[in-house]
Structure formats: C-alpha cells, structure tokens
Design an enzyme around this catalytic site. Sequence first.
Site, PDB file in Angstrom:
ATOM      1  N   ASP A 117      25.660  -3.189   3.572  1.00  0.00           N
ATOM      2  CA  ASP A 117      24.391  -3.092   4.309  1.00  0.00           C
ATOM      3  C   ASP A 117      23.933  -4.211   5.301  1.00  0.00           C
ATOM      4  O   ASP A 117      23.615  -5.367   4.744  1.00  0.00           O
ATOM      5  CB  ASP A 117      23.260  -2.955   3.237  1.00  0.00           C
ATOM      6  CG  ASP A 117      22.006  -2.610   3.506  1.00  0.00           C
ATOM      7  OD1 ASP A 117      21.156  -2.445   2.901  1.00  0.00           O
ATOM      8  OD2 ASP A 117      21.818  -2.453   4.998  1.00  0.00           O
ATOM      9  N   LYS A 169      17.351  -2.465  12.428  1.00  0.00           N
ATOM     10  CA  LYS A 169      16.342  -3.408  12.948  1.00  0.00           C
ATOM     11  C   LYS A 169      16.705  -3.704  14.305  1.00  0.00           C
ATOM     12  O   LYS A 169      16.410  -2.980  15.338  1.00  0.00           O
ATOM     13  CB  LYS A 169      16.531  -4.410  11.974  1.00  0.00           C
ATOM     14  CG  LYS A 169      15.955  -4.211  10.491  1.00  0.00           C
ATOM     15  CD  LYS A 169      16.064  -5.606   9.704  1.00  0.00           C
ATOM     16  CE  LYS A 169      15.701  -5.378   8.339  1.00  0.00           C
ATOM     17  NZ  LYS A 169      14.188  -5.337   8.068  1.00  0.00           N
ATOM     18  N   TYR A 194      18.170  -5.519  -1.396  1.00  0.00           N
ATOM     19  CA  TYR A 194      17.324  -4.410  -1.184  1.00  0.00           C
ATOM     20  C   TYR A 194      17.934  -3.661  -0.012  1.00  0.00           C
ATOM     21  O   TYR A 194      18.379  -3.980   0.908  1.00  0.00           O
ATOM     22  CB  TYR A 194      15.700  -4.936  -0.632  1.00  0.00           C
ATOM     23  CG  TYR A 194      14.954  -3.941  -0.083  1.00  0.00           C
ATOM     24  CD1 TYR A 194      14.477  -3.814   1.349  1.00  0.00           C
ATOM     25  CD2 TYR A 194      14.428  -2.924  -1.075  1.00  0.00           C
ATOM     26  CE1 TYR A 194      13.623  -2.740   1.623  1.00  0.00           C
ATOM     27  CE2 TYR A 194      13.112  -2.195  -0.692  1.00  0.00           C
ATOM     28  CZ  TYR A 194      12.986  -2.080   0.616  1.00  0.00           C
ATOM     29  OH  TYR A 194      12.171  -1.009   1.119  1.00  0.00           O
TER      30      TYR A 194
END
Length: 434
Positions: A240, A268, A145
């Site tokens: 990623d 994050k 994702y």
Amino acid sequence: MGSRAKSAAVFRRAKELMPGGVNSPARAFGGVGGEPIVFASGKGAHLTDLDGNRYIDYIGSWGPMILGHTHPRVVAAIGEAVARGTSFGAPTAAENELAELIIAAVPSVEMVRLVNSGTEATMSAIRLARGFTGREVIIKFAGNYHGHVDSLLVAAGSSAATLGVPNSPGVTAGTGKDTLVLQYNDAPGLEAAFAAHGDRIAAVIVEPVVGNMGTVIPNPAFLAALRGLTQRHGAVLIFDEVMTGFRVAFGGAQQVLGVKPDLTTMGKIVGGGLPLAAYGGRADIMRHVLPAGKVFQAGTLSGNPVATAAGIATLRELGEHPEIYARLETISARLADGLTHAATAAGLSHSITRVGSMMTLFFAPAPVVDWPTASHADTARYGRYFWGLIDRGVYMPCSQFEALFVSAAHSDEDIEQTIAAAAAVFQSPEFTAA
Ligand code: KE4
C-alpha cells in the site's frame, strides 16, 4: 499569531452541518485537542487561515502536495483540462498518458487501473487478490491504515488510532473474520500465520514504510518474510503505497527497499491533490479485472480528465526533475537533525523516524518499531508541541500517529524557522510545566 475568530465561527457552523464539522476525522484535531483551523488558501509551503494567519505547512494535504500548493505547472494543467470538460465517463488519451507515467516510474506495475481514492484502490486490490487466488484470508498489520475498507478497518492506524476506534462499529464480525491482524516487523509472527493458514491466505497488505502509526521502517527480516512467504504460499503481496508512492522516491518505497510486490496501491501524489488514486501490478493478475476478467470494479469519475491532468503534471515535474528528491533529502535531513537537537537539548525522551521527506517525531520512551511501541508515545506532550508550533506559525500533523511531509517548496528559511520554533516550544513553560 493573531486571532482565529473567523475560523472558530465557521467551524461552529460546520459542526451543525457535518458530523464533527469535518469531512474526514483525520483533520478533526482529535489527537491534539482544540478545534481545527479553517483555511482560506495555500501557496508553496504555506497555508493561510480565514483570519489571515500564515503557517508553514507540514501536512501537505496528508501527502499529495510534494511540489507545494498551487504549483504553476499543476494549476495550468488543471485550467487547460477543465476548459475542455470535467468528466465524460468515457476513455480519454490522458488516462493512457498517466498510466504510462505510473508504469514507467514503478517497475513492478505492468498494468494499472485508475480510481478515485486510496480507499478504493486498496478495496479493489484485496478483492482482486481474492478473485485471482480463489482464497479468502487477508493479512494486515496493527497500526497500518489502508482507508476505510470494511475488511481492513481492523486495528487500523491514522485517524482510527488517533481517535481510538481501530475497529469501527458497523464492521460486522462476518466481514472481519477473514482478516488476520499481525504485528508489524514481526517476521516470526508472519511465519506462524502462514504455517497455520498458508493455503487460505489470498493476500498480505502492508505499508512498506508505515506512515499511519507515525513513520515506521520495516526491518530486513520482516521484509524478507513478506516477500518470501507470499511467494512460497501463492499469496499476493500488496504494497500500500498510497502515502509512500512517489514520496520516498519516484519509484516509491519498493524502489528504496528493493522489494517487488505483486500489486501496488497508489494515491495522494499520483493525483496531484485531486481525487485520483490507482492500483496496479503484475499483468497476469490485473487482467482479472472487469471487463478484461471477471473481478468487478467500476467508478463514474475514475480517470476523469481534470484529475488525470493534475496527476500527469505532477508526475512529469517529478520525473523530469530528479534533483527534487535530492533537495527533499537535504532539507528533510536538516529538519530531522534540528528537531532532534532541540528535543535533546530540552532533555526530552524522543525518537525521530525518517524516510526521505516523510518523518515522525515520537515522544516515546523507546524506538518505535510497531504499534505496541508507537502506542506508548506521550500524546498529551505531542498535543502541547503541536499547539506551541501553531502559535509560532508552524502547522504540524494534528496527531502523534501521522507522518509529516516536507515539500519541494519548503525553503531553507522555512526549515530553520521550524527548528527555532520547536526549540522555543520545548523550552516554553506551557510545554515543560505539564
Ligand atoms: P484515502 O481513501 O484517504 O484517499 O486513502 C486511504 C489511505 C490508504 N492507504 C494509506 C497508506 C493511507 O495513508 C491512506 C490515507 N491516509 C490518511 C492520512 N494518514 C488520509 C487522511 C484522512 O483520512 O483524511
């Protein structure tokens, strides 16, 4: 565990105001049933809900809270920044400082652009790869994702997998046609794709350690193929690291795996829990980003003073105290060992995959190495595990296809309490009877 009546009342109203009552589907409890808990506050390793129930938190806002909630250094930095203004839409010295911290921490990153979310970072990185190479095809992997980027919402993981919508309505065939979806850990499959499309492939984007189908580790052949084939065919390798960056090591998964990508996306932790993310990498590629180059990317709040302050404080704390990672390794290994022991004692078919302080307990018949094996996990059993732990004051990820995160604020007692709670759940009638 007491009543959650206040939580339920607020969530009932939320559903009238916002789609599904949430601002992100990952927190909708779609993968475990029941209704989300509405929280009032967090401190250290703990969250407290509206009804005053306290939980040991292993979601940590889906990764950012590696230092725990309300870390004093981060809170102080935010307070000082906000007193000077929240956003100028103009350069500030803090952006230099955060960029320097990122570049110093991640050797493959020579130049960086700050954005507001992981989705923005990955969307920008694939546009840049296409602009740099002049090519169109992007390769991604099932169960990975990368945020809700149209061209990457194909066979996506995380809440897309949890809620069974890996290919979202609204993503047009035209958008998806240049996205090739392969199986993670399938080096022959990647080789075949490059043999067929090599000179059309702009980039391969990959979670170097997957968090979004649960935690999955790359095998050496797959890693070698990722780096070797992109190099040989002039395609951009994008790691990623929105989740793994500063999580599995200060230098991210690329430090653990020893593979240097061409571009890296981060999010994050780099924002310390505020809306800040980044993409960066080889300077010869990054110099194609407007206004240095012609690849367009912009953002009103990109690099704003408050979020950069939170990011700077977080990365400084992590960089100045490398012993934090040693402690995270020790207590995360203990948690994994304790959960495995409890599940084995209960005769449960399971496996645990862990890299540093991110891990996943899979209720799956075979080791999980890709989406097909992950998708065989017993999600109903995971739901009973989740709710059994909620009733014992432990807040695990609300999906089998997510990673749990341990923070530097988790105490030995928190870890032992979690292990004991899991053992009690595994032996409880409501868990075993189903
Ligand atoms: P955001 O746009 O949510 O900041 O980042 C997207 C993203 C990109 N890349 C990776 C590897 C990610 O894990 C994410 C976001 N992760 C999910 C949890 N697995 C965020 C939770 C949510 O969507 O609410």
